[in-house]
Design a protein around this motif. Structure first.
Motif, PDB file in Angstrom:
ATOM      1  N   GLY A 115     -13.737 -15.364  31.563  1.00 32.38           N
ATOM      2  CA  GLY A 115     -13.500 -15.253  30.120  1.00 32.38           C
ATOM      3  C   GLY A 115     -13.285 -16.634  29.505  1.00 32.38           C
ATOM      4  O   GLY A 115     -12.762 -16.773  28.405  1.00 32.38           O
ATOM      5  N   LYS A 116     -13.702 -17.654  30.219  1.00 33.45           N
ATOM      6  CA  LYS A 116     -13.450 -19.036  29.796  1.00 33.45           C
ATOM      7  C   LYS A 116     -14.082 -19.390  28.442  1.00 33.45           C
ATOM      8  O   LYS A 116     -13.401 -19.941  27.572  1.00 33.45           O
ATOM      9  CB  LYS A 116     -13.959 -19.989  30.890  1.00 33.45           C
ATOM     10  N   THR A 117     -15.361 -19.064  28.290  1.00 29.26           N
ATOM     11  CA  THR A 117     -16.034 -19.428  27.046  1.00 29.26           C
ATOM     12  C   THR A 117     -15.473 -18.642  25.859  1.00 29.26           C
ATOM     13  O   THR A 117     -15.217 -19.207  24.788  1.00 29.26           O
ATOM     14  CB  THR A 117     -17.558 -19.217  27.199  1.00 29.26           C
ATOM     15  N   VAL A 148      -8.317 -20.756  32.911  1.00 30.92           N
ATOM     16  CA  VAL A 148      -8.525 -19.378  32.443  1.00 30.92           C
ATOM     17  C   VAL A 148      -8.738 -18.504  33.671  1.00 30.92           C
ATOM     18  O   VAL A 148      -9.585 -18.798  34.513  1.00 30.92           O
ATOM     19  CB  VAL A 148      -9.764 -19.302  31.508  1.00 30.92           C
ATOM     20  N   ALA A 149      -7.934 -17.462  33.796  1.00 31.46           N
ATOM     21  CA  ALA A 149      -8.043 -16.597  34.971  1.00 31.46           C
ATOM     22  C   ALA A 149      -7.964 -15.133  34.558  1.00 31.46           C
ATOM     23  O   ALA A 149      -7.238 -14.769  33.633  1.00 31.46           O
ATOM     24  CB  ALA A 149      -6.932 -16.921  35.960  1.00 31.46           C
ATOM     25  N   ASP A 150      -8.724 -14.331  35.269  1.00 36.01           N
ATOM     26  CA  ASP A 150      -8.805 -12.896  34.990  1.00 36.01           C
ATOM     27  C   ASP A 150      -7.622 -12.182  35.657  1.00 36.01           C
ATOM     28  O   ASP A 150      -7.479 -12.204  36.873  1.00 36.01           O
ATOM     29  CB  ASP A 150     -10.146 -12.401  35.562  1.00 36.01           C
ATOM     30  N   ALA A 151      -6.790 -11.559  34.828  1.00 36.88           N
ATOM     31  CA  ALA A 151      -5.583 -10.901  35.341  1.00 36.88           C
ATOM     32  C   ALA A 151      -5.890  -9.727  36.269  1.00 36.88           C
ATOM     33  O   ALA A 151      -5.020  -9.280  37.008  1.00 36.88           O
ATOM     34  CB  ALA A 151      -4.729 -10.407  34.173  1.00 36.88           C
ATOM     35  N   LEU A 152      -7.125  -9.238  36.216  1.00 33.93           N
ATOM     36  CA  LEU A 152      -7.442  -8.072  37.045  1.00 33.93           C
ATOM     37  C   LEU A 152      -7.944  -8.448  38.434  1.00 33.93           C
ATOM     38  O   LEU A 152      -8.201  -7.582  39.257  1.00 33.93           O
ATOM     39  CB  LEU A 152      -8.499  -7.199  36.349  1.00 33.93           C
ATOM     40  N   THR A 153      -8.080  -9.739  38.695  1.00 36.45           N
ATOM     41  CA  THR A 153      -8.639 -10.112  39.996  1.00 36.45           C
ATOM     42  C   THR A 153      -7.585 -10.387  41.058  1.00 36.45           C
ATOM     43  O   THR A 153      -7.908 -10.732  42.187  1.00 36.45           O
ATOM     44  CB  THR A 153      -9.585 -11.334  39.896  1.00 36.45           C
ATOM     45  N   GLY A 154      -6.329 -10.206  40.722  1.00 39.31           N
ATOM     46  CA  GLY A 154      -5.252 -10.253  41.715  1.00 39.31           C
ATOM     47  C   GLY A 154      -5.239 -11.484  42.589  1.00 39.31           C
ATOM     48  O   GLY A 154      -5.138 -12.608  42.105  1.00 39.31           O
ATOM     49  N   GLN A 155      -5.350 -11.253  43.881  1.00 41.25           N
ATOM     50  CA  GLN A 155      -5.222 -12.322  44.856  1.00 41.25           C
ATOM     51  C   GLN A 155      -6.240 -13.445  44.634  1.00 41.25           C
ATOM     52  O   GLN A 155      -5.945 -14.615  44.843  1.00 41.25           O
ATOM     53  CB  GLN A 155      -5.363 -11.729  46.258  1.00 41.25           C
TER      54      GLN A 155
END
Ligand code: GDP
Length: 296
Positions: free
Chosen positions: A112-114, A220-227
């Motif tokens: 979701g960076k862009t 930027v990091a996706d909260a749904l990707t966990g580990q």
């Protein structure tokens, strides 16, 4: 029926007839549930461990005050420790420097960076009245460059013209120069993403960092990707050094475990959260809300 962590903790501890101080056995029984809930929320194992240690050291031997049940007391300790570990309320971007202030956006492709770059640009330009210039450094994916230009137009923020054949560092320098000449306040550099972390990407981002000396490096990091998000954060932080985290997809079904993990592993503040695909779906990070979401 689904029972929340708070309810489970109350269930375990309130069956105790004894009052007074919480014993180690009582606390350990409660912590088994805490541990299970955190792992279900995708919190990294090492973070679960350090969290339960913190709760244990605060809870064992604590006197249960008259006005609350032992369950309520442990729920409060868990809540307080979650909030403490998640970090301060109202973290903001630090843009206090001589303009144009460079902000480097890093993260994996698809995080979701862009979109987040455009969301932040919109907020800075509309709310803070800053003149923002966007530049895409994704030389391998012309589509990503186009995407940023389209989003820039949508939010009414200028994008650096695309010059084919230039490398990431060259584009970043050109962006800084254009911003100086054009009197911009902030330059947002959207670095290339990759599906997984690789050396080449890290090296490129590190070079851009050296060339521009960014005031903020936002992961930027996706909260749904966990580990995976945790491993990404560790890699970017150790190789490039990040100043803050933006967690996207906080509108999803995740229970907020990624926030705790990212904070626990990197110690870096979560500065903003993405809460949807729409360009205005960007919010401040509220540790209390995430703690409540984890506790259920
Ligand atoms: P990039 O490859 O990291 O630059 O990712 P993009 O910005 O292209 O985003 C990938 C997809 O995620 C797009 O469809 C975005 O609309 C979507 N997206 C980005 N942030 C969020 C968010 O906070 N919530 C939701 N639900 N979707 C998001």
């Amino acid at each position: 029926m689904f029972e929340s962590l708070s309810e489970k903790l109350s269930g375990i501890l309130d069956s105790l007839t004894r009052r007074g101080a919480l014993s180690e056995d009582d606390v350990n029984a409660a912590l088994r549930e805490v541990r299970r809930a955190l792992l279900e929320a995708d919190v990294a194992l090492e973070v679960v461990r350090s969290f339960t240690d913190r709760v244990r050291s605060r809870a064992v031997g604590a006197e249960v005050i008259r006005s609350v049940t032992p369950g309520q007391m442990v729920v409060k300790i868990v809540h307080d420790e979650l909030v403490a570990m998640l970090g301060a309320e109202g973290e903001t971007l630090d843009l206090e420097a001589v303009p144009p202030v460079p902000v480097l956006m890093v993260g994996l492709q698809g995080s979701g960076k862009t979109t987040t770059t455009a969301k932040i640009a919109r907020r800075l330009s509309e709310r803070n009245r800053r003149k923002v210039l966007l530049a895409s450094l994704d030389t391998r994916r012309p589509a990503a460059m186009e995407q940023l230009a389209v989003l820039g137009e949508q939010v009414g923020v200028a994008t650096l013209p695309i010059v084919p054949g230039q490398g990431a560092v060259q584009i970043a320098k050109r962006a800084m120069e254009a911003a100086r000449l054009g009197g911009y306040d902030v330059v947002m550099l959207d670095t290339a993403g990759r599906v997984t972390i690789d050396e080449e990407l890290m090296e490129e981002v590190a070079q851009v960092k050296t060339a521009t000396n960014p005031h903020e490096v936002l992961l930027v990091a996706d909260a749904l990707t966990g580990q995976d998000a945790v491993n990404t954060a560790r890699a970017f932080d150790s190789k490039v050094g990040v100043t803050g985290i933006v967690l996207t997809r906080m509108d999803g079904d995740g229970r907020g475990g990624a926030a705790l993990s990212m904070r626990g592993v990197t110690g870096k503040p979560i500065k903003l959260v993405g809460t949807g695909e729409k360009i205005d779906a960007l919010e401040e990070f509220h540790p209390q809300r995430v703690a409540n979401r984890i506790l259920g």
